[in-house]
Design an enzyme around this catalytic site. Structure first.
Site, PDB file in Angstrom:
ATOM      1  N   TYR A  19      -1.719 -10.684  13.622  1.00 43.30           N
ATOM      2  CA  TYR A  19      -0.855 -11.252  14.578  1.00 43.30           C
ATOM      3  C   TYR A  19      -1.590 -11.691  15.887  1.00 43.30           C
ATOM      4  O   TYR A  19      -1.005 -11.647  17.006  1.00 43.30           O
ATOM      5  CB  TYR A  19       0.390 -10.450  14.904  1.00 43.30           C
ATOM      6  CG  TYR A  19       1.005  -9.845  13.681  1.00 43.30           C
ATOM      7  CD1 TYR A  19       1.692 -10.617  12.849  1.00 43.30           C
ATOM      8  CD2 TYR A  19       1.259  -8.579  13.682  1.00 43.30           C
ATOM      9  CE1 TYR A  19       2.338 -10.079  11.607  1.00 43.30           C
ATOM     10  CE2 TYR A  19       1.757  -8.086  12.786  1.00 43.30           C
ATOM     11  CZ  TYR A  19       2.366  -8.697  11.695  1.00 43.30           C
ATOM     12  OH  TYR A  19       3.151  -7.906  10.667  1.00 43.30           O
ATOM     13  N   TYR A 146      13.391  -8.601   9.244  1.00 45.06           N
ATOM     14  CA  TYR A 146      12.025  -8.642   9.180  1.00 45.06           C
ATOM     15  C   TYR A 146      11.855  -7.785   7.887  1.00 45.06           C
ATOM     16  O   TYR A 146      12.124  -6.573   7.843  1.00 45.06           O
ATOM     17  CB  TYR A 146      11.235  -8.021  10.219  1.00 45.06           C
ATOM     18  CG  TYR A 146       9.796  -7.970   9.961  1.00 45.06           C
ATOM     19  CD1 TYR A 146       8.784  -9.083   9.938  1.00 45.06           C
ATOM     20  CD2 TYR A 146       9.245  -6.640   9.539  1.00 45.06           C
ATOM     21  CE1 TYR A 146       7.463  -9.041   9.409  1.00 45.06           C
ATOM     22  CE2 TYR A 146       8.013  -6.713   9.143  1.00 45.06           C
ATOM     23  CZ  TYR A 146       7.042  -7.638   9.260  1.00 45.06           C
ATOM     24  OH  TYR A 146       5.962  -7.589   8.823  1.00 45.06           O
ATOM     25  N   ASP A 240      16.070  -1.803   3.398  1.00 47.23           N
ATOM     26  CA  ASP A 240      14.941  -1.886   3.807  1.00 47.23           C
ATOM     27  C   ASP A 240      14.832  -0.542   4.835  1.00 47.23           C
ATOM     28  O   ASP A 240      15.017  -1.020   6.060  1.00 47.23           O
ATOM     29  CB  ASP A 240      14.327  -3.166   4.251  1.00 47.23           C
ATOM     30  CG  ASP A 240      13.070  -2.922   4.637  1.00 47.23           C
ATOM     31  OD1 ASP A 240      12.222  -1.816   4.876  1.00 47.23           O
ATOM     32  OD2 ASP A 240      12.170  -4.175   4.909  1.00 47.23           O
ATOM     33  N   LYS A 269       6.326   3.354   6.057  1.00 43.32           N
ATOM     34  CA  LYS A 269       5.976   3.752   7.544  1.00 43.32           C
ATOM     35  C   LYS A 269       5.602   5.252   7.894  1.00 43.32           C
ATOM     36  O   LYS A 269       4.713   5.694   7.814  1.00 43.32           O
ATOM     37  CB  LYS A 269       6.892   2.972   8.461  1.00 43.32           C
ATOM     38  CG  LYS A 269       6.726   1.687   8.550  1.00 43.32           C
ATOM     39  CD  LYS A 269       6.861   1.006  10.008  1.00 43.32           C
ATOM     40  CE  LYS A 269       6.136  -0.299   9.982  1.00 43.32           C
ATOM     41  NZ  LYS A 269       7.001  -1.543   9.468  1.00 43.32           N
TER      42      LYS A 269
HETATM   43  C1  LIG Z   1       6.859  -2.803   8.696  1.00 46.34           C
HETATM   44  C2  LIG Z   1       8.079  -3.268   7.991  1.00 46.34           C
HETATM   45  C3  LIG Z   1       7.825  -4.034   6.822  1.00 46.34           C
HETATM   46  C4  LIG Z   1       6.512  -4.177   6.268  1.00 46.34           C
HETATM   47  O1  LIG Z   1       5.560  -3.069   5.963  1.00 46.34           O
HETATM   48  P1  LIG Z   1       4.113  -3.168   5.823  1.00 46.34           P
HETATM   49  O2  LIG Z   1       3.519  -1.867   5.604  1.00 46.34           O
HETATM   50  O3  LIG Z   1       3.535  -3.796   7.166  1.00 46.34           O
HETATM   51  O4  LIG Z   1       3.950  -4.119   4.888  1.00 46.34           O
HETATM   52  C5  LIG Z   1       8.822  -4.241   6.020  1.00 46.34           C
HETATM   53  N1  LIG Z   1      10.208  -4.138   6.358  1.00 46.34           N
HETATM   54  C6  LIG Z   1      10.436  -3.483   7.760  1.00 46.34           C
HETATM   55  C7  LIG Z   1      11.926  -3.045   8.075  1.00 46.34           C
HETATM   56  C8  LIG Z   1       9.300  -2.920   8.345  1.00 46.34           C
HETATM   57  O5  LIG Z   1       9.536  -2.320   9.552  1.00 46.34           O
END
Ligand SMILES: *Cc1c(COP(=O)(O)O)cnc(C)c1O
Length: 427
Positions: A19, A146, A240, A269
């Site tokens: 970014y 996102y 997600d 994460k």
């Molecule tokens: C960080 C994130 C992603 C993407 O994960 P990456 O490991 O960076 O590809 C997808 N969804 C959410 C809600 C996120 O916070």
């Protein structure tokens, strides 16, 4: 800054940063060590980490239990392919995740990054319908959302927001509506579900917090409404939890807070405690059953090379141990209180439009972001690592952050913001 290592200047000519406009970026800070909630820079300075390395290092850096588990795994089997061969860490982790996740989310498909886990969830949803002999190929998602940076995940991110808007017309066209949080948006959401129900494979949402979209919170009732709307039409719900999962909101998963069970969940994460890359797409029984037939063609044709990497799974198992043996959720509850108290004084700063806290997330929202690089540098000078973006100055500290460090962190956030707001004439 005095001692800049030579690998930094040399490497800066060759590395391509995330970014980042490489032409104007200030040189990143060289980090030599991490321990607990602190980072040590090359010149010896220590920073209190307010971000947890993009929300991953919930147990702090170099937790001895995770280190020991990864070292032991490294000495026996760092990696082995998951096709045709099995290893203990991935299988054990699957069993543990199935027990931990809400409802009958019980089939765990591994990958190495969050974006890919969402890609897999979307592919799974489309094939779920194909295997049933129906074509549902589009997705409904929400403004401000996102879900990753790969092509298909870009299509369910907020379409207008700066990061991906360039790709409008390149990525598949999805149905994106505001979260159903008031009368008007509820009506719009229900109407979109009615209109497009026959082509929607799944609804995709972040639960309770839109993270990368600016740490925007919504009520559990909103999530329950989305679940109900999917149920009423027999559509799948992908939640997600890549950001919210593993305690960030005070319970293990945001879905636990809302009391819902999605059809497919994505996690990543904090899954390995910020040690190694790992992600998972987890399906409920009825989703899995659509693939579980006598037809080879009904199988899910996906298999990342490093899927279920043994080192990463060892780290994830060790991280789950820590959630069992150490009072992580209590720590999050205490952080929530300290953040609320520590950030409250920011409310009276001219140009601050909101101060909000949920779980171990604290946010100061400004009317307008200005001189971002300068603001970031001021935080480093104050001894804390926070990365303001969009219109927010936020923190997501490691759960193990000490009381004093947390107090210093919130004090720096308030004081630096106050001075900066006055200097740039924010009002
Ligand atoms: C960080 C994130 C992603 C993407 O994960 P990456 O490991 O960076 O590809 C997808 N969804 C959410 C809600 C996120 O916070």
């Amino acid at each position: 800054m005095t001692s800049n290592p030579d690998w930094l200047a040399e490497g800066l000519n060759h590395i391509w940063l995330p970014y980042t406009q490489m032409k104007t970026v200030p040189a990143p800070l060289p980090v030599m060590r991490g321990r607990g909630a602190r980072l040590t820079l090359a010149d010896g300075r220590e920073l209190i980490d307010g971000i947890s390395s993009w929300w991953t290092t919930v147990h702090g850096y170099c937790h001895p239990h995770i280190e020991a588990a990864v070292k032991a795994q490294l000495e026996t089997l760092p990696h082995v392919m998951l096709g045709g061969l099995a290893h203990e860490q991935a299988y054990r982790l699957s069993t543990r995740l199935a027990a931990l996740l809400p409802g009958d989310l019980s089939r765990v498909f591994y990958s190495e990054s969050g974006s890919v886990s969402v890609e897999i969830a979307m592919k799974m949803a489309v094939q779920y319908w194909l295997n049933k002999g129906e074509r549902h190929t589009r997705f409904l998602s929400f403004t401000g959302g996102y879900h990753g940076d790969t092509f298909m995940t870009m299509s369910v991110c907020d379409p207008d927001e700066g990061m991906h808007s360039l790709f409008t017309g390149v990525v598949p066209d999805q149905i994106v509506v505001p979260l159903p949080r008031d009368e008007e948006s509820i009506a719009a959401f229900e109407a979109a579900m009615d209109k497009h129900g026959a082509e929607i494979a799944a609804v995709v949402t972040e639960p309770l917090v839109q993270g990368a979209g600016g740490m925007v919170f919504h009520d559990a009732e909103v999530l329950r409404r989305i679940r109900k709307a999917c149920d009423a039409r027999g559509l799948l719900l992908i939640v997600d939890e890549i950001f919210t999962g593993f305690g960030r909101l005070g319970q293990m998963f945001a879905c636990d807070v809302a009391g819902i069970v999605p059809d497919i969940m994505t996690i990543s994460k904090a899954l390995t405690g910020g040690t190694l890359p790992l992600a998972a797409t987890v399906a409920r029984t009825h989703v899995f059953e659509a693939f579980y037939t006598d037809q080879p063609g009904d199988a899910l044709m996906h298999g990342p090379t490093y899927m279920g990497n043994a080192l990463a799974c060892a780290a994830a198992n060790a991280s789950l141990d820590l959630f069992e043996t150490e009072p992580r959720l209590e720590q999050v509850a205490a952080i929530e209180e300290s953040l609320a108290e520590g950030l409250a004084p920011a409310r009276d700063i001219p140009g601050i439009v909101d101060v909000r806290v949920r779980g171990a997330i604290g946010v100061i929202q400004v009317k307008e972001m200005r001189s971002l690089d300068d603001l970031k540098a001021r935080f480093v000078e104050a001894g804390v690592w926070v990365r303001p973006f969009r219109d927010i100055i936020y923190t997501t500290p490691p759960y193990v952050v000490g009381e004093d460090d947390l107090a210093a962190l919130t004090r720096a956030m308030v004081d630096v913001t106050r001075k900066w707001a006055s200097d740039v004439g924010l009002a």
